[in-house]
Design a protein around this motif. Structure first.
Motif, mmCIF file in Angstrom:
data_model
loop_
_atom_site.group_PDB
_atom_site.id
_atom_site.type_symbol
_atom_site.label_atom_id
_atom_site.label_comp_id
_atom_site.label_asym_id
_atom_site.label_seq_id
_atom_site.Cartn_x
_atom_site.Cartn_y
_atom_site.Cartn_z
ATOM 1 N N GLY A 200 0.819 -1.199 0.000
ATOM 2 C CA GLY A 200 0.000 0.000 0.000
ATOM 3 C C GLY A 200 0.857 1.254 0.000
ATOM 4 N N GLU A 201 0.339 2.315 -0.577
ATOM 5 C CA GLU A 201 1.103 3.559 -0.688
ATOM 6 C C GLU A 201 1.303 4.192 0.688
ATOM 7 O OE1 GLU A 201 -0.851 6.073 -3.464
ATOM 8 O OE2 GLU A 201 -0.284 4.885 -5.207
ATOM 9 N N ILE A 202 2.526 4.652 0.920
ATOM 10 C CA ILE A 202 2.867 5.372 2.144
ATOM 11 C C ILE A 202 2.836 6.871 1.838
ATOM 12 C CG2 ILE A 202 4.600 5.733 3.936
ATOM 13 C CD1 ILE A 202 3.385 2.932 3.927
ATOM 14 N N LEU A 203 2.044 7.612 2.626
ATOM 15 C CA LEU A 203 1.960 9.058 2.399
ATOM 16 C C LEU A 203 3.287 9.734 2.730
ATOM 17 C CD1 LEU A 203 0.423 11.677 1.790
ATOM 18 C CD2 LEU A 203 -0.354 11.675 4.176
ATOM 19 N N GLY A 204 3.835 9.406 3.886
ATOM 20 C CA GLY A 204 5.099 10.033 4.266
ATOM 21 C C GLY A 204 5.483 9.705 5.692
ATOM 22 N N TYR A 205 6.438 10.480 6.231
ATOM 23 C CA TYR A 205 7.026 10.185 7.535
ATOM 24 C C TYR A 205 7.136 11.467 8.347
ATOM 25 C CZ TYR A 205 8.368 6.338 4.528
ATOM 26 O OH TYR A 205 8.338 5.312 3.621
ATOM 27 N N ASN A 206 6.682 11.415 9.578
ATOM 28 C CA ASN A 206 6.913 12.504 10.519
ATOM 29 C C ASN A 206 8.250 12.277 11.206
ATOM 30 O OD1 ASN A 206 4.599 13.998 10.168
ATOM 31 N ND2 ASN A 206 3.464 12.974 11.811
ATOM 32 N N ARG A 244 3.984 18.632 9.788
ATOM 33 C CA ARG A 244 3.676 17.335 10.382
ATOM 34 C C ARG A 244 2.452 16.746 9.717
ATOM 35 N NH1 ARG A 244 1.823 15.996 16.602
ATOM 36 N NH2 ARG A 244 1.840 13.727 16.375
ATOM 37 N N ILE A 245 2.464 15.419 9.486
ATOM 38 C CA ILE A 245 1.274 14.724 8.984
ATOM 39 C C ILE A 245 0.317 14.539 10.152
ATOM 40 C CG2 ILE A 245 0.408 12.627 7.897
ATOM 41 C CD1 ILE A 245 3.218 12.206 6.716
ATOM 42 N N ARG A 246 -0.964 14.844 9.913
ATOM 43 C CA ARG A 246 -1.982 14.677 10.954
ATOM 44 C C ARG A 246 -3.193 13.955 10.375
ATOM 45 N NH1 ARG A 246 -0.961 18.440 15.176
ATOM 46 N NH2 ARG A 246 0.359 20.196 14.574
ATOM 47 N N TYR A 247 -3.969 13.314 11.266
ATOM 48 C CA TYR A 247 -5.250 12.718 10.882
ATOM 49 C C TYR A 247 -6.326 13.360 11.736
ATOM 50 C CZ TYR A 247 -8.930 9.354 9.916
ATOM 51 O OH TYR A 247 -10.108 8.770 9.534
ATOM 52 N N ALA A 248 -7.278 14.014 11.092
ATOM 53 C CA ALA A 248 -8.359 14.686 11.814
ATOM 54 C C ALA A 248 -9.567 14.804 10.902
ATOM 55 C CB ALA A 248 -7.922 16.078 12.293
ATOM 56 N N ASN A 249 -10.740 14.670 11.515
ATOM 57 C CA ASN A 249 -12.003 14.826 10.764
ATOM 58 C C ASN A 249 -12.054 13.905 9.553
ATOM 59 O OD1 ASN A 249 -12.775 16.905 12.577
ATOM 60 N ND2 ASN A 249 -11.616 18.408 11.362
ATOM 61 N N ASP A 250 -11.643 12.649 9.778
ATOM 62 C CA ASP A 250 -11.692 11.623 8.729
ATOM 63 C C ASP A 250 -10.828 11.940 7.515
ATOM 64 O OD1 ASP A 250 -13.415 9.984 10.162
ATOM 65 O OD2 ASP A 250 -15.186 11.032 9.407
ATOM 66 N N SER A 251 -9.802 12.757 7.692
ATOM 67 C CA SER A 251 -8.900 13.031 6.584
ATOM 68 C C SER A 251 -7.474 13.115 7.102
ATOM 69 C CB SER A 251 -9.279 14.347 5.882
ATOM 70 O OG SER A 251 -9.093 15.442 6.759
ATOM 71 N N VAL A 252 -6.535 12.840 6.228
ATOM 72 C CA VAL A 252 -5.120 12.913 6.570
ATOM 73 C C VAL A 252 -4.493 14.021 5.730
ATOM 74 C CG1 VAL A 252 -4.550 11.092 4.898
ATOM 75 C CG2 VAL A 252 -2.962 11.599 6.745
ATOM 76 N N ALA A 315 -4.593 6.218 4.361
ATOM 77 C CA ALA A 315 -5.843 6.243 5.112
ATOM 78 C C ALA A 315 -5.691 6.908 6.470
ATOM 79 C CB ALA A 315 -6.372 4.821 5.285
ATOM 80 N N GLY A 316 -4.462 7.350 6.790
ATOM 81 C CA GLY A 316 -4.235 8.010 8.066
ATOM 82 C C GLY A 316 -3.834 7.086 9.188
#
Length: 790
Positions: A200-206, A244-252, A315-316
């Motif tokens: 699966g695709e990785i968005l990125g790294y904090n 920074r990558i965050r996950y909030a309100n059903d979105s990343v 997907a966060g």
């Protein structure tokens, strides 16, 4: 139908130690349970476009006599997530049409082996209620009051809730004003219905770096990021500073973070990715971050920094340290900068030379190579005048303690030409291993007790004859400063037997006695494109080997006894690999030989295989990876399998199947029958059936062939070339009922041609029909060829 269920497809064979082809093994029967159940994400005809559909496909129980159907329950409201059986009340709820959390699937008795449950409408409300996954419990119901099999259960995933595998930054090197970290892109499962989907695709790294000294400002440190896609030293393409990558309100999403003066000792980075794990080229998953501008340590002060990293999928879902102020320090990685002068290393590795092959390293009887290099030193001042060549030249007056210090440890690595990356030897290098020093006299290395020797030594293990080793050695001083690398190639002697045999390419010379020598493929046989040849018939494996042309040799499928003796290495081994690790044997064949791990990806890729699964002659992977077809011990024997494979055989002793002496036979289960006379003896109301006359008992009746009412249909089994490769049989009634389409379900890509019918007496038992081995094939079975001198 009950006799022709090939219910042991997942259990290839019965394993045992005997030498006879006729020895039996233990049967493992699960005849009143459904099997081969799986979730399908497919829709039935007429389903509205855009609907997400779920079906369960399963195989009927082996015993379908008195089989009524299948009870199905959803969630844990009726059946919990641990029960192995159900009660009458729970079964009644499955038959209750008003209960939306259960239902009953009646047995259709259609002649098919399989059935499919369309659950789309039944589980919609679970999806709407926000379930991430749903338990489905299944239990077979029989009308004869007999004991059914156990409860079967699976889970249907609705969302990607699996985080990527944990990624840890590896501190590759540290210097006086900076550090370099590297890590590899983690695997990520996006589809739990497909266990092999791990890319699966990785968005990125904090990444968060902070200084222990809160007055230090590290916000503007120089950062260079090297990704598989390219290099970014300005934060314009492959990374973002103060983010920074965050996950909030059903979105990343990637957000900016505060970086004012109150947080000047923190540096936040987001390294962008966007790709999935590359299983073909491991090195293309590597990331590196260079950080420069840190404070240099001194004798009185060691400046401390901490780095933490987390990986995020699309997907966060995240794994690893969240890299915030609440993160425990032991979940992160500490950094200590070094002093200002790096240690020095020589430029050459020396070995003991083989007399048969001048210039080649000698391999000892335990497949070890001794390497020597002139010891490294760590200067304590810049004007040390120490010279570095193949040896370190220290000028007079430059003494230990005043001009230089001894280094604290060495790091020894090898270059893997398959995945194009460096790997550290876990057993070599380190601290406190180099107290004994050597001198080099007349091209030989000897222990020097006078204190004047400058060479040190280490051992490279699990080396095959004829290998080429590309080694990298770095020394590390007390402050953690790495030296420049000593990189050199070691050419290992092929040995006297290889010189004598001159084997074809891909083969290695082996010996099974003082008088028997031949060549064997180093790995299981591969096709022209380099992929392992599996899922082939025994006859196809034999023909492939015999088609290989090698001057001076006759090539054929390895004989069973030859394979076994090579694996045993003269009786010194039990499993076909060098047994000299600190780990247990069971750990060795599981961790390094891929025995019973279900890891088919590692079996298919040479780059993922471990060199520690090797015998002294250099033959690889005799246990594990793939089972191997061999020629039986006599011309009329059934086809034989040697070695264990990556597959898990439930109910079997995984260690026992890895023995060199173990042999296996694939079989199909068929009804047992006789065409001899059947003798019936009555004792009260009980009738005994035997097939040999018993003069001590009173005979009730004798049945002969004219009395037999059962009929079997026999078939010639024909391969793709039109050659008859074996004989199979079934109940004639089932053949007449199912016809050609029914035969096709048995054929496994071959052709079943009806040949004759025979009147028989069915004994009511089943037998392991080993003649099926002639037309058995599996993706977990390969083979290797042997070449014999003409």
């Amino acid at each position: 139908m009950r006799y022709l269920k090939l219910y042991l497809i997942s259990v290839l064979a019965m394993f045992f130690f005997a030498c006879s082809d006729d020895d039996d093994g233990t049967e493992y029967m699960f005849d009143r349970e459904i099997s081969e159940y799986s979730v399908l994400r497919e829709c039935s005809p007429g389903t509205p476009e855009g609907t997400t559909c779920y079906k369960i496909r399963y195989r009927y129980p082996i015993l379908t006599d008195n089989y009524s159907g299948l009870c199905v329950w959803f969630d844990t409201t009726v059946v919990d997530d641990t029960s192995k059986s159900v009660n009458d009340k729970q079964v009644a709820l499955a038959h209750d049409s008003t209960n939306e959390d259960a239902f009953f699937q009646k047995y259709k008795s259609s002649g098919s082996f399989y059935d499919t449950l369309d659950l789309t409408d039944k589980i919609t409300h679970f999806i709407e209620d926000g379930y991430d996954s749903l338990q489905v419990v299944m239990f077979c119901e029989y009308s004869d009051g007999g004991s059914p099999g156990s409860v079967q259960r699976l889970f249907i995933p609705f969302k990607d809730v699996e985080a990527p595998s944990i990624v840890e930054p590896l501190k590759d090197s540290v210097w006086s004003t900076g550090a370099m970290f590297e890590w590899y892109r983690p695997m990520d499962r996006t589809d739990l219905l497909d266990p092999s989907a791990v890319s699966g695709e990785i968005l990125g790294y904090n990444i968060r770096l902070w200084a222990e000294d809160s007055t230090e400002d590290i916000r503007d440190l120089k950062v260079t990021v090297i990704t598989p896609e390219g290099v970014d030293s300005k934060g314009e393409k492959y990374y973002k500073r103060h983010a920074r990558i965050r996950y909030a309100n059903d979105s990343v999403r990637v957000d900016d973070v505060s970086h004012g003066d109150k947080r000047k000792n923190y540096l936040n980075l987001v390294v962008l990715d966007g790709k999935g794990y590359d299983t073909e080229n491991v090195s293309s998953n590597r990331f590196r971050v260079y950080i420069e501008g840190l404070r240099t340590s001194s004798n009185s002060v060691s400046y401390t920094y901490t780095i933490a990293i987390s990986s995020w999928d699309m997907a966060g879902n995240a794994s690893g340290s969240e890299a915030d102020q609440s993160t425990p320090v032991n979940a992160c990685q500490g950094i200590y900068t070094t002093d200002s002068i790096a240690p020095l290393m020589p430029t050459k590795i020396f070995t003991n030379e083989d007399s048969l092959y001048p210039g080649y390293a000698r391999l000892d009887s335990n497949n070890r190579v001794l390497i020597f290099w002139d010891r490294s030193v760590d200067p304590v001042k810049f004007d040390h005048d120490i010279e570095s060549d193949s040896v370190i030249i220290i000028p007079r007056g430059c003494n230990d303690g005043s001009c230089y210090e001894n280094v604290s440890r060495y790091v020894i690595e090898y270059y893997d030409k398959l995945d194009k990356s460096w790997h550290e030897y876990s057993y070599a290098g380190g601290d406190d291993r180099y107290g004994v020093q050597y001198q080099r006299n007349d091209e030989k290395f000897e222990v020097d007790l006078s204190g004047k020797g400058t060479f040190v030594t280490d051992t490279i293990r699990w080396v095959a004859p004829g290998d080429t080793l590309i080694l990298r050695i770095r020394s590390v001083d007390r402050s953690g400063y790495y030296s420049r690398a000593l990189v050199d190639s070691i050419f290992v002697s092929p040995g006297a037997l290889a010189k004598k045999m001159e084997c074809p390419q891909g083969f290695v010379a082996v010996s099974t006695s003082d008088t028997t020598e031949f060549c064997m493929e180093k790995f299981e046989h591969r096709s022209a494109d380099g992929s392992f040849m599996t899922n082939v018939l025994h006859s196809e494996a034999l023909a492939t080997c015999e088609a290989i042309s090698a001057s001076g040799f006759e090539v054929s499928l390895c004989g069973e006894r030859d394979w076994e003796l090579v694996c045993l290495s003269g009786g010194s081994l039990s499993y076909g690999f060098i047994e000299e690790d600190a780990s247990t044997v069971a750990d060795h064949w599981s961790n390094y030989c891929n025995v019973s791990t279900n890891d088919s990806a590692s079996a298919a890729s040479i780059s993922k295989r471990d060199q520690r699964c090797m015998n002294p002659m250099g033959v690889r992977d005799l246990p594990g990876q793939y089972q191997e077809w061999v020629k039986g011990r006599s011309k009329d024997t059934v086809a034989v399998l040697k070695g264990a494979s990556y597959k898990v055989y439930e109910g079997l002793d995984h260690e026992s199947i890895a023995y060199c002496t173990n042999r296996a036979f694939p079989f199909y289960t068929r009804p047992e029958y006789t065409q001899d006379s059947v003798y019936l003896y009555r004792e009260g109301t009980k009738v005994d059936t035997v097939y040999v006359a018993d003069t001590t008992r009173t005979l009730y009746n004798v049945l002969t062939k004219k009395d037999f009412k059962d009929t079997l249909q026999f078939y010639d089994v024909i391969d793709a070339n039109g050659k008859v490769i074996g004989t199979d049989y079934s109940l004639y009634s089932e053949y007449k009922k199912g016809g050609k389409s029914w035969l096709d379900t048995l054929s496994n890509g071959l052709t079943y041609k009806p040949s004759k019918k025979e009147a028989v007496f069915l004994t009511g038992k089943t037998l392991n029909y080993r003649q099926a081995s002639a037309f058995y094939k599996s993706s977990s079975i390969g083979f290797r060829c042997c070449a014999y001198k003409k």
